[in-house]
Design a protein around this motif. Sequence first.
Motif, mmCIF file in Angstrom:
data_model
loop_
_atom_site.group_PDB
_atom_site.id
_atom_site.type_symbol
_atom_site.label_atom_id
_atom_site.label_comp_id
_atom_site.label_asym_id
_atom_site.label_seq_id
_atom_site.Cartn_x
_atom_site.Cartn_y
_atom_site.Cartn_z
ATOM 1 N N UNK A 162 -6.612 -9.761 -15.991
ATOM 2 C CA UNK A 162 -7.577 -9.805 -14.887
ATOM 3 C C UNK A 162 -8.643 -10.853 -15.163
ATOM 4 N N UNK A 186 -10.191 -9.251 -4.265
ATOM 5 C CA UNK A 186 -9.050 -8.347 -4.460
ATOM 6 C C UNK A 186 -8.821 -8.074 -5.944
ATOM 7 N N UNK A 187 -8.909 -9.135 -6.759
ATOM 8 C CA UNK A 187 -8.745 -8.974 -8.213
ATOM 9 C C UNK A 187 -9.900 -8.152 -8.791
ATOM 10 N N UNK A 240 -11.389 -5.801 -7.221
ATOM 11 C CA UNK A 240 -11.058 -4.417 -6.892
ATOM 12 C C UNK A 240 -10.087 -3.813 -7.890
ATOM 13 N N UNK A 241 -9.100 -4.612 -8.367
ATOM 14 C CA UNK A 241 -8.192 -4.103 -9.403
ATOM 15 C C UNK A 241 -8.974 -3.822 -10.681
ATOM 16 N N UNK A 242 -9.955 -4.679 -10.991
ATOM 17 C CA UNK A 242 -10.716 -4.513 -12.225
ATOM 18 C C UNK A 242 -11.517 -3.219 -12.227
ATOM 19 N N UNK A 243 -12.167 -2.928 -11.079
ATOM 20 C CA UNK A 243 -12.995 -1.732 -11.047
ATOM 21 C C UNK A 243 -12.209 -0.476 -10.681
ATOM 22 N N UNK A 244 -10.975 -0.632 -10.171
ATOM 23 C CA UNK A 244 -10.207 0.537 -9.775
ATOM 24 C C UNK A 244 -10.735 1.192 -8.521
ATOM 25 N N UNK A 245 -11.451 0.429 -7.695
ATOM 26 C CA UNK A 245 -12.083 0.976 -6.495
ATOM 27 C C UNK A 245 -11.425 0.348 -5.269
ATOM 28 N N UNK A 246 -10.955 1.199 -4.319
ATOM 29 C CA UNK A 246 -10.278 0.643 -3.144
ATOM 30 C C UNK A 246 -11.253 0.126 -2.094
ATOM 31 N N UNK A 293 -10.981 -3.574 -1.099
ATOM 32 C CA UNK A 293 -9.913 -3.998 -0.182
ATOM 33 C C UNK A 293 -10.484 -4.309 1.194
ATOM 34 N N UNK A 337 -12.393 -7.606 1.235
ATOM 35 C CA UNK A 337 -11.562 -8.813 1.245
ATOM 36 C C UNK A 337 -10.829 -8.961 2.582
#
Lengths: 140, 93
Positions: free
Chosen positions: B10, B53-54, B56-62, B65, B68
């Motif tokens: 990430x 978007x990346x 969001x993957x880092x924090x684990x929070x939708x 989404x 973005x």
Amino acid sequence: MNHVTDLPLWVAWLVAAFLFIGAGLTLTGSFGLYRLSSFYDRIHAPTLGTSWGTAAIVLASIIYFSALQSRPVFHEILIGIFVTITTPVTFMLLGRAALYRDRSENNPEVPAMDLPKDILDKLKLADKTESVYLESGERE
Amino acid sequence: MSATILLWAITFAQIMLAIAMVLALARMIKGPRAQDRVLGLDTLYVNSMLLILVFGIRTGNTLYFEVSLIIGILGFVATVALAKFLMRGEVIE
């Protein structure tokens, strides 16, 4: 990153690979946008980021959140569909606008207007019989 | 182990996307014509959308989404309006 310690290893590798592919393709596209010499070359480069760059990062996000929440999470696919539909529209409009601007300045580097053959014939005929053509044009 | 792999991937993706944004910004500043600047702005929009978007993957929070998605929609509208302006000199006729 405390919430991901229970993720399986293969999910982590898959997400990492898709993130790497997506970010690398986007970087390549932006580098092409910076590096290429003419506008009509440059308009091709960012589509690398909007096609597989976006698709790979969206796939990584789908896989990651599906594994994290132990259920299928598909809402990221909206971004993928939206970007895939809108990018051709915007770039066609932008390319058409650039071509129009270049043609109206008589830029020799772009091809001239390519009229259909019947309109060309009519224009040639109009050159010969100019007054008749103008009269009929005014009447309409 | 999986947390380490993800953290490195990430971070690497975020750095690459940030460099891509800098390159798009450089094209936007450099020009040379208006259509090049619009193209740079569109690329900047797409790159920032992917960066969030990346993130969001880092924090684990939708939640990221939705952010973005909104950036993507605004970027599309902005580029279409600017292209229309370049073509006709007016956005709404």
